[in-house]
Enzyme design. Structure first.
Site, PDB file in Angstrom:
ATOM      1  N   GLU A 119      26.162  32.569  -1.727  1.00 47.28           N
ATOM      2  CA  GLU A 119      25.387  33.752  -1.352  1.00 47.28           C
ATOM      3  C   GLU A 119      25.574  34.112   0.118  1.00 47.28           C
ATOM      4  O   GLU A 119      24.615  34.388   0.834  1.00 47.28           O
ATOM      5  CB  GLU A 119      23.903  33.534  -1.680  1.00 47.28           C
ATOM      6  CG  GLU A 119      23.680  33.239  -3.153  1.00 47.28           C
ATOM      7  CD  GLU A 119      22.222  33.083  -3.552  1.00 47.28           C
ATOM      8  OE1 GLU A 119      21.347  33.079  -2.668  1.00 47.28           O
ATOM      9  OE2 GLU A 119      21.956  32.983  -4.763  1.00 47.28           O
ATOM     10  N   GLU A 157      25.037  29.859 -10.494  1.00 43.72           N
ATOM     11  CA  GLU A 157      23.661  29.400 -10.248  1.00 43.72           C
ATOM     12  C   GLU A 157      22.751  30.201 -11.170  1.00 43.72           C
ATOM     13  O   GLU A 157      22.841  31.434 -11.190  1.00 43.72           O
ATOM     14  CB  GLU A 157      23.303  29.611  -8.777  1.00 43.72           C
ATOM     15  CG  GLU A 157      22.015  28.921  -8.386  1.00 43.72           C
ATOM     16  CD  GLU A 157      21.774  29.014  -6.874  1.00 43.72           C
ATOM     17  OE1 GLU A 157      22.708  28.744  -6.085  1.00 43.72           O
ATOM     18  OE2 GLU A 157      20.646  29.373  -6.502  1.00 43.72           O
TER      19      GLU A 157
HETATM   20  C1  GAL Z   1      19.433  30.836  -4.534  1.00 37.95           C
HETATM   21  C2  GAL Z   1      20.072  29.907  -3.502  1.00 37.95           C
HETATM   22  C3  GAL Z   1      19.556  28.494  -3.646  1.00 37.95           C
HETATM   23  C4  GAL Z   1      18.068  28.501  -3.755  1.00 37.95           C
HETATM   24  C5  GAL Z   1      17.675  29.319  -4.954  1.00 37.95           C
HETATM   25  C6  GAL Z   1      16.204  29.331  -5.251  1.00 37.95           C
HETATM   26  O1  GAL Z   1      19.508  32.145  -4.132  1.00 37.95           O
HETATM   27  O2  GAL Z   1      21.461  29.904  -3.666  1.00 37.95           O
HETATM   28  O3  GAL Z   1      19.961  27.744  -2.538  1.00 37.95           O
HETATM   29  O4  GAL Z   1      17.544  29.048  -2.608  1.00 37.95           O
HETATM   30  O5  GAL Z   1      18.086  30.642  -4.730  1.00 37.95           O
HETATM   31  O6  GAL Z   1      15.924  30.186  -6.345  1.00 37.95           O
END
Ligand code: GAL
Length: 831
Positions: free
Chosen positions: A432, A509
């Site tokens: 991100e 993710e």
């Molecule tokens: C994502 C990020 C993670 C964590 C997660 C929580 O955007 O890559 O590191 O912060 O959100 O939902």
């Protein structure tokens, strides 16, 4: 893509393993380090008096000892990524532990193998952070990024036949991280002594350019250091199979045209492939000769396997389509902090394997070598990550401070460290990063890093966790990646796919569902960013963040879209820091995202994933617990997570009806607010009785197979008065090496043995015999109890206590006691 990966026949384990010939020796610097958090300008001098400093053993995380405080790295910021527009005081963002500031380490040690003419290297697996390394008072080198492995040749500074002083200055800045980074020499420190002519650290690179059923071709490249222009150098390598049997050999002379690198080719007949179910490892044992004198011996452990990406189809391991059933994990080990421990790492991998996980993403940084080795040995694929930030900051003092000078060096070290490990199947160069939206610089930086990966390791694809699909599909950012990885927004996968030349989508993710083990909220409704006075989230698994969703919103994509190659759930385990949505609500200090809590105890969600992902084992799990004094007659829904297609629920013997997973629910038809409200997607994967009313007694579930035959049942009873403590341990026999750990589950049951799910009693621990008490955790993200005090409250009826072996074999006796209930003891043998 085919350019690089048509047939990723690959392999590997990398690191050089200790110490075989007398020419090479390696040892760890573990015990008798001296440690202080006070600045001393002369601390690196051999004569410096450190007698008042604390004596510690490395790996060591100074900050995990606490105490917790909202003022530890209080970040007054707006988290733009999470949609915040105004700065607010984020108390537990990085765990509320005292990691900011300096830490000084000193150790005095002998190098008996060192004689004039030998070479000495010091290798750090990781040091948090900004390390400045001194040997006998002289600066030997520095490495700012706390997650990477790095090494220096310290020959010029060491003394023969005398004590040497290694001194390390570390410094953590405020606002350097979005989670708990840990602090100190939290990974191992190695000393390596070689002959002048030797194979350097990470000096071999092994690949398997051809893998067939009846043979594999192996290619090994081996670097040589300090070779003389006129010297005669020979490398003799034997490939050994998992039983140590010689299966191939090769001997080669170094020529002027080799530019300091031997190249050897081998054929291995009938290779046994490395796979998730059968992680078979080979070893290339190389002997380096200077004329006919043996000068070095170096082992490269590897696996023989293929990886391949097929557009509109998926990822193939050894020719078999393999969907990523992955989890993202941070590096901390809960109550042990960031300090590396093999037993703790292996316990995490075993827990994940039991859930059906086949891959781990090392979010968002370089992993410990212990993790990579364990994944090689246990059969777990790895997507190895590097950075959470590039040149554009996410946090004021993050990697942006190092980018210009260090990005390439950091990436190269990572690639050299782990490109021989068969478990590693993909590199991930960012998470991100704000550059996604920077159409000028973003794609350039993306390509810069990906090109380095291809240069150093042309055998693996490269991805990037992108959360700005609009931007990255409009500029070149997503198109240049080998694999386009998207964080969240599965509802946009199809739209993104249409714009992508790769014709594949990775859920790099996913989910970010939140829950607290054993805590249930009523009424049971799907909610986003909901907060409660107790700082917990519901274990009905119906709550998520503003940008995220429930597990089924991902399941359905990766099952139904032919080009979706699998997902990495945020997260396998709870971690220290990021107590979203309780950003500003101290004492919240650790995440609620984990499928498993900070104590390593599975939440209900574990069984949901297991029912979908682990096809080999039976899952039949009922929630919530059934101790609801005061809710008599009130609607208390019951969910069942099972791999079986249907089940019938009984409360006190009365059928509540049969439920069957509704396979007619499809991606498109369930993509609307109304379907979200009525849990349409959940109906395809969970069995839900939304109208059941609570009455104390027995809840029973009978599972049926596809033919309607009853195949399994499970029962849960309302617990009576708490009666006694019950203990169970993950391993009853551990190694007497002073490092191994046993994890003990502590809970309270009633007279009949029924689990008391709402117990929060204070438990006291005693450890006697061949080990010592190490730490405990109860999985409560808002608990401020010390992890190291031999006493802790239960959370939702359970906690985990950890004992560590001593170095003398014997028996460890662990005892847990509490007011008003019978205590319990358990024995652990060490040998
Ligand atoms: C994502 C990020 C993670 C964590 C997660 C929580 O955007 O890559 O590191 O912060 O959100 O939902």
């Amino acid at each position: 893509m085919k350019r690089f990966f048509l047939f990723f026949t690959l392999i590997f384990f990398g690191a050089y393993y200790a110490t075989l010939a007398q020419n090479r020796s390696e040892f760890l610097l573990e015990k008798n380090w001296k440690f202080s958090r006070e600045e001393s300008p002369d601390f690196m001098q051999p004569t410096f008096d450190d007698s008042k400093w604390q004596t510690v053993t490395v790996p060591h995380d100074w900050a995990i000892y606490g105490p917790f405080s909202p003022n530890n790295d209080m970040q007054n910021v707006a988290i733009l990524q999470d949609g915040q527009t105004k700065a607010t005081e984020h108390a537990g963002r990085t765990g509320g532990l005292p990691f900011v500031g300096i830490g000084l380490y000193r150790i005095q040690f002998d190098i008996p193998q060192f004689k004039k003419g030998k070479r000495v290297t010091v290798l750090f697996d990781g040091a948090m952070a900004n390390s400045q390394v001194y040997v006998n008072g002289k600066k030997a080198g520095e490495w700012p990024y706390g997650y990477n492995s790095f090494h220096f040749d310290i020959t010029d500074y060491v003394l023969e036949g005398q004590k040497n002083t290694l001194a390390v200055h570390l410094m953590n800045r405020p606002e350097q991280s979005r989670w708990y980074p840990g602090a100190g020499l939290y990974r191992n420190v190695h000393v390596i002594v070689t002959d002048p002519v030797h194979i350097p650290v990470w000096g071999s690179y092994i690949t398997t350019p051809v893998v067939r059923k009846d043979f594999a071709r192996i290619n090994l490249k081996t670097k040589i250091k300090n070779a003389d222009k006129n010297g005669v150098y020979i490398l003799e390598t034997v490939i050994k199979d998992a039983n140590g049997k010689h299966v191939s050999t090769n001997k080669v002379n170094l020529t002027t045209y080799d530019e300091g690198e031997f190249e050897q080719n081998f054929v291995v007949l009938n290779p046994v492939l490395w796979s998730i179910d059968n992680p078979v490892l080979y070893t290339a044992e190389s002997k380096l000769y200077n004329a006919d004198l043996l000068v070095d011996t170096y082992n490269t452990r590897f696996g023989i396997r293929t990886i391949e990406l097929r557009p509109n189809d998926g990822f193939y391991l050894n020719g078999e389509k393999t969907v990523f059933r992955g989890v993202c994990n941070h590096h901390d080990l809960g109550p042990l902090g960031a300090a590396v421990n093999n037993a703790a790492i292996r316990r995490q991998i075993s827990t994940m394997k039991d859930m059906g996980v086949n891959a781990i993403r090392t979010s968002h940084n370089m992993p410990a070598p212990e993790l990579v080795r364990a994944c090689d040995e246990m059969g777990m694929m790895l997507m190895v990550e590097t950075f959470d930030e590039w040149k554009q900051p996410k946090v004021a003092n993050g990697y942006n401070l190092f980018w210009d000078k260090w990005a390439e060096k950091d990436l190269v070290n990572l690639l050299h460290n782990f490109r021989n490990n068969p478990s590693v199947v993909m590199w991930c160069i960012g998470n991100e990063v704000p550059e996604q939206a920077n159409g000028t610089e973003g794609p350039k930086r993306n390509k810069f890093l990906q090109d380095i990966c291809h240069r150093e390791d042309p055998t693996r694809p490269v991805t990037n966790g992108m959360d700005n699909p609009g931007a990255v599909t409009a500029n070149n950012f997503a198109a240049i990646m080998d694999v386009a990885g998207f964080n969240y927004r599965p509802h946009l996968y199809h739209e993104n796919y249409k714009k992508l030349p790769q014709q594949l989508i990775l859920g790099s993710e996913t989910a970010s569902t939140v829950s607290s083990r054993g805590i249930y909220k009523f009424p049971v409704e799907r909610k986003s960013m909901v907060k409660y006075p107790d700082h917990q989230a519901s274990s009905y698994d119906v709550e998520h963040c503003g940008w995220s969703n429930l597990p089924e919103d991902d399941f359905i994509q990766h099952e139904d879209l032919p080009y979706a190659i699998g997902e990495f759930v945020w997260t396998g385990f709870d971690y220290l820091g990021e107590p979203t949505p309780y950003y500003t609500d101290w004492p919240s200090h650790s995440s609620l995202f984990g499928i498993v809590d900070l104590a390593g105890i599975p939440k209900d969600r574990f069984y949901l994933y297991r029912s979908h992902w682990n096809k080999k084992a039976e899952t039949l799990h009922i929630l919530p617990h059934w101790n609801w004094k005061g809710r008599e007659g009130e609607v208390t829904p019951v969910f069942v997570y099972t791999n079986h297609p249907s089940a019938e629920l009984f409360i006190n013997g009365k059928s509540q009806g049969k439920r069957t997973k509704d396979l007619s629910v499809k991606r498109d038809s369930s993509a609307n607010k109304e379907a979200e409200k009525t849990f349409e997607r959940q109906k395809r994967y969970r069995l839900m009785w939304m109208d059941t009313k609570y009455e104390p007694g027995t809840v029973k579930v009978v599972a049926y197979d596809a033919n309607g035959k009853a195949v399994a049942e499970k029962e849960m009873k309302t617990a009576g008065k708490p009666h006694r403590i019950e203990l169970s341990v993950d391993r009853t026999h551990i190694k007497a090496d002073g490092k191994d750990l046993a994890f003990i589950n502590v809970k309270i049951v009633d007279k009949e043995g029924n689990f008391c799910p709402d117990e929060t009693r204070q438990i006291n621990f005693k450890v006697a015999g061949a080990g010592n008490y190490k730490a405990a955790a109860n999985g409560n993200p808002a608990s401020l109890e010390s992890f190291q005090a031999p006493s802790m409250r239960l959370f939702s009826g359970q906690l985990t206590a950890i004992v560590q072996s001593g170095e003398t074999p014997g028996n460890i006796i662990f005892e847990a006691s509490a007011k008003g209930v019978r205590s319990a003891k358990i024995n652990i043998h060490t040998k």
